[in-house]
Each structure stands twice: as structure tokens, then as C-alpha cells.
Design a protein around this motif. Structure first.
Motif, short mmCIF file in Angstrom:
data_model
loop_
_atom_site.label_atom_id
_atom_site.label_comp_id
_atom_site.label_asym_id
_atom_site.label_seq_id
_atom_site.Cartn_x
_atom_site.Cartn_y
_atom_site.Cartn_z
N ASP A 73 0.79 -1.23 0.00
CA ASP A 73 0.00 0.00 0.00
C ASP A 73 0.83 1.29 0.00
OD1 ASP A 73 -2.19 -1.68 0.15
OD2 ASP A 73 -2.29 -1.59 2.34
N GLU A 74 2.11 1.20 0.38
CA GLU A 74 2.91 2.42 0.47
C GLU A 74 4.13 2.38 -0.46
OE1 GLU A 74 3.83 3.58 4.49
OE2 GLU A 74 1.92 2.84 5.24
N ASN A 75 5.01 1.41 -0.26
CA ASN A 75 6.28 1.42 -0.99
C ASN A 75 6.11 1.34 -2.50
OD1 ASN A 75 6.78 0.80 1.79
ND2 ASN A 75 8.83 0.11 1.26
N TRP A 76 5.24 0.43 -2.95
CA TRP A 76 5.05 0.30 -4.40
C TRP A 76 4.30 1.49 -4.97
CZ3 TRP A 76 6.90 -2.52 -8.34
CH2 TRP A 76 7.69 -3.63 -8.02
N LYS A 77 3.41 2.06 -4.21
CA LYS A 77 2.71 3.28 -4.66
C LYS A 77 3.70 4.41 -4.87
CE LYS A 77 -1.16 6.29 -3.38
NZ LYS A 77 -2.19 6.55 -2.34
N GLU A 78 4.65 4.54 -3.93
CA GLU A 78 5.70 5.56 -4.06
C GLU A 78 6.58 5.29 -5.27
OE1 GLU A 78 7.78 5.44 -0.37
OE2 GLU A 78 6.07 6.18 0.81
N GLU A 79 6.85 4.01 -5.53
CA GLU A 79 7.72 3.65 -6.65
C GLU A 79 7.09 4.06 -7.99
OE1 GLU A 79 11.38 2.40 -7.84
OE2 GLU A 79 10.66 2.38 -5.77
N PHE A 80 5.81 3.77 -8.16
CA PHE A 80 5.12 4.15 -9.40
C PHE A 80 5.02 5.68 -9.51
CE2 PHE A 80 4.01 -0.25 -9.69
CZ PHE A 80 3.72 -0.48 -11.03
N SER A 81 4.79 6.34 -8.37
CA SER A 81 4.70 7.82 -8.38
C SER A 81 6.03 8.44 -8.78
CB SER A 81 4.27 8.33 -7.00
OG SER A 81 2.99 7.87 -6.67
N LYS A 82 7.12 7.87 -8.27
CA LYS A 82 8.46 8.40 -8.56
C LYS A 82 8.74 8.42 -10.05
CE LYS A 82 12.10 5.88 -7.43
NZ LYS A 82 13.13 5.23 -6.58
N TRP A 83 8.23 7.43 -10.77
CA TRP A 83 8.48 7.33 -12.21
C TRP A 83 7.30 7.85 -13.03
CZ3 TRP A 83 13.36 6.81 -12.68
CH2 TRP A 83 14.09 6.06 -11.74
N LYS A 84 6.39 8.59 -12.31
CA LYS A 84 5.24 9.23 -12.97
C LYS A 84 4.36 8.21 -13.71
CE LYS A 84 7.42 13.78 -13.45
NZ LYS A 84 8.37 13.53 -12.40
N LYS A 85 4.14 7.08 -13.05
CA LYS A 85 3.32 6.01 -13.62
C LYS A 85 2.22 5.61 -12.62
CE LYS A 85 6.17 5.39 -17.20
NZ LYS A 85 5.77 5.61 -18.60
N LYS A 86 1.75 6.57 -11.85
CA LYS A 86 0.83 6.27 -10.76
C LYS A 86 -0.48 5.64 -11.25
CE LYS A 86 -0.91 8.43 -6.52
NZ LYS A 86 -0.99 9.69 -5.76
N THR A 87 -0.93 6.00 -12.46
CA THR A 87 -2.19 5.45 -12.97
C THR A 87 -2.09 3.94 -13.15
OG1 THR A 87 -1.46 5.96 -15.23
CG2 THR A 87 -2.89 7.57 -14.13
#
Length: 377
Positions: A62-76
Motif C-alpha cells: 500500500d505504500e512502498n510500491w505506490k511511491e515507486e510508481f509515483s516516482k516514475w510518474k506512472k501512478k495510474t
């Protein structure tokens, strides 16, 4: 330069994975960018579809992977992806998915991998599987599970290879040798019906001798005897005292993570803790650099990214070398001028000493030195 090296490595992993029918295990040391490989694949037009992410813990999910996708601008892509933990994998209907990411894939077991085995072959053949780990399993049972899923190692990069490439920081390991106390009667011996206090030395000799006698007789040693000896070693007061001596020697401005053998030991060594019976308040403060020391047991072995760590103090290891590599992985995140420093306590002439030697056997010996706890007292 660093980003170029990592990008090249990550592209090679994806290429190897695609050549292996989109199934494979990437066994890469911490810092190589395993998560980025998954993000790249899921967001690649060639691999559109419904993806499932499997992780060991809810925090990772719920946190670490969400941050990982956000970091690479792939949150969707994170939002569109289903997520679950290994504990609930056995209940998942995999026929609904086009692809699965197995994070920390060494957590696969015969039980939780059953949904893959139960898939009709037509579904399994088209299912894309990317498994990620920094510590590929060596146990026969686990290797058989990976083989059955078509998950051969498509790329392996060990810790020392990562250091040479410059994608993880160099490290120094100091093995600090301790001894069982043979003076204080502070070790609980006997049974529940007839408990008594004795010295650590006498208590260990008794527990170890029982195991050796059964082994020499050719009979199988009951598991509870091994567990009894292990629990004693995990909570040695002599080790707790040794750890306190080392901590006094570590500058207080150095960000230090302590890996204790038990919750009791963790809390005695440092008031700020993160373990199975604590909340994550202290962890968040530690991650934000608001405190410089944190004590844990096994909760931070894998999956957590903590910036700016300087020093690790491993009070207790076990026989699985994976645990040490995971713990070192918390400390070797690359940054300018950083060399990770890891103290490991080793109680000589006990099973603990054998665990430590097994844990370091795959590491570059040039990075390992031995000293005595007497030098810290």
C-alpha cells in the motif's frame, strides 16, 4: 553515468524476460532497480493487460510500491493494478490476469504457489510472470517451485558485483566476537515445572549436549530442542551488553539501524523501535531523519527503503545467509562518499558462530574484519 548503468541493466533484464516467454526471476542486489523493471514492463504498450502485484507485507503493497510508481510518474498503472500479499495468494483466481509481479519472490512456498499449479495450461502459458528478489533461494524445495513455474534466473547480480559496477555503496563488515557469560546466574534453565537460573555457558552446554547426544545415537533430533537452543542464543544478555558497548562507540549523529534477536532485546538497546508489536511512529521519524537510531527485529529485513543509513548493528543472525544480505541491502544505497559499516556480533564456540560464518561465506573477504568485544569495553 550511474543512471546509464542501471538503465542498461534494467533493459537487459526485460529483454531476457521477453526471450523466456515473459517468465523469469531477476535476482538483483538492492539498488539495482528491481522495482523500476516492473514499472517499465507494466507500463510498456507491449504488455498491456490486467496485472497483479504480490508482496510480503501490507506496507509494501500500500505504500512502498505506490511511491515507486509515483516516482516514475506512472501512478495510474499502480491504480489499475490489483495487489495482494503472499499470505492471501492461495485464494487468488489467477485466470483473471495477464501478468503477475512476484516481489521478494523467495517468499514463494508450495502452499501459496498452488493457484499457479491449478491454472489450466491454456491460461498458464499466456500468463506473464516477473519474479524479483535480491536473494535467490538455494533450498531444493524452493528451486523446484520456481522451476515448475518456468521461473529460471534471467539475470543475477550479486552484492559484490553491484559494488564493482558502482550501483551500490562499498561496505565494511566488522565481526565482533563475544563469549557466553560463565559467572552471572542470569540464564533461565530447567523446565516449566522445575525452573532454575544458571550461567549462559552452563545452560548452553546442557542444551547443546542434549542435541549432540541424540544426533550421535543416530536418532532424529526433535525440532523443539533446536528451537530451545536458538531462543536462548537470540536473547543472550551477554550479547545485549556487548551491543550496548558498541553503540557507545558509534557517534550519535550517525544514522544507525539495530537488528536485535528479540523484541525484549530490541527495546533494551533502543527506546525507538519498530517490530511486530509496535506501531510505525518511530519508523516514520527514522525515515524522515528526525531520529538517528532505530531498533528492530526482522521487520526491516526486506522491502523498506530508508535513506541516509550509515551504520548497521546486527546483534543476531540465523543460519540463512539471505537475512544478512537483506540487512546489508538496507545500508548500501549509493550516495556520495558513503561506505556502509555493518557490525555483526558472533558468540564464539556456539552455534551462533557457525550461523555467522555461513551468512558471510559468499561475501568478499577483503571487506570483512574480526575483532573482540574487549576492544569496546
Amino acid at each position: 553515468m550511474l543512471n546509464e548503468i542501471k538503465d542498461k541493466l534494467q533493459r537487459q533484464v526485460q529483454k531476457n524476460w521477453e526471450k523466456n516467454n515473459c517468465k523469469g526471476l531477476a535476482a538483483l542486489c538492492t539498488g539495482a532497480g528491481k522495482s523500476k523493471i516492473a514499472v517499465n514492463i507494466i507500463s510498456d504498450d507491449m504488455h498491456k493487460g490486467k496485472w497483479l502485484l504480490i508482496v510480503p507485507t501490507e506496507k509494501l503493497r500500500d505504500e512502498n510500491w505506490k511511491e515507486e510508481f509515483s516516482k516514475w510518474k506512472k501512478k495510474t498503472y499502480y491504480s489499475k493494478m490489483d495487489r495482494a500479499c503472499y499470505a492471501s495468494l492461495s485464494k487468488v483466481d489467477l485466470s483473471k490476469y495477464d501478468g503477475v509481479i512476484l516481489d521478494e519472490a523467495h517468499n514463494l512456498t508450495e502452499a501459496n504457489s498452488q493457484p499457479f499449479n491449478e491454472l489450466p495450461s491454456i491460461f498458464f502459458r499466456r500468463l506473464k510472470i516477473l519474479a524479483l528478489t535480491a536473494t535467490p533461494p538455494k533450498e531444493e524445495e524452493k528451486l523446484e517451485i520456481l522451476k515448475n513455474l518456468g521461473l529460471k534466473i534471467i539475470k543475477e547480480l550479486k552484492l559484490d558485483e553491484g559494488v564493482k559496477l558502482g550501483i551500490v555503496a562499498p561496505y565494511q563488515i566488522i565481526i565482533v566476537e563475544t563469549h557466553l557469560d560463565d559467572i552471572k546466574k542470569g540464564s533461565p534453565g530447567g523446565s516449566k515445572k522445575k525452573p532454575f537460573m544458571t550461567t549462559e555457558f552452563k545452560n548452553y552446554q546442557f542444551k547443546n549436549r542434549r542435541i549432540q547426544q541424540i544426533r550421535f545415537s543416530g536418532k532424529p533430533v526433535p525440532k523443539f530442542l533446536y528451537l530451545d537452543r536458538m531462543r536462548m542464543l537470540y536473547d543472550l544478555q551477554s550479547k545485549t551488553d556487548a551491543a550496548k558497548a558498541i553503540l557507545k562507540d558509534i557517534p550519535k549523529d550517525k544514522k544507525t539501524l539495530i537488528f536485535a534477536g528479540s523484541i525484549k532485546q530490541a527495546e533494551e538497546l533502543e527506546k525507538k523501535t519498530f517490530h511486530s508489536k509496535s506501531d510505525d511512529k518511530d519508523l516514520k521519524r527514522f525515515q524522515a531523519d528526525k531520529i538517528k537510531r532505530l531498533s528492530c527485529v526482522q521487520s526491516l529485513n526486506e522491502g523498506h527503503n530508508i535513506a541516509n543509513l550509515d551504520i548497521g548493528l546486527v546483534v543476531q543472525l540465523n543460519s540463512n545467509p539471505r537475512n544478512l544480505i537483506q540487512r546489508i541491502g538496507r545500508l548500501v544505497r549509493i550516495r556520495d562518499g558513503h561506505t556502509a559499516k555493518i557490525y555483526i556480533l558472533s558468540c564464539v564456540n556456539t552455534q551462533d558462530e557457525k550461523w555467522v560464518e555461513k551468512a558471510i561465506e559468499g561475501l568478499d573477504r577483503n571487506n570483512i574484519t574480526y575483532t573482540s568485544i574487549k576492544n569496546y569495553k
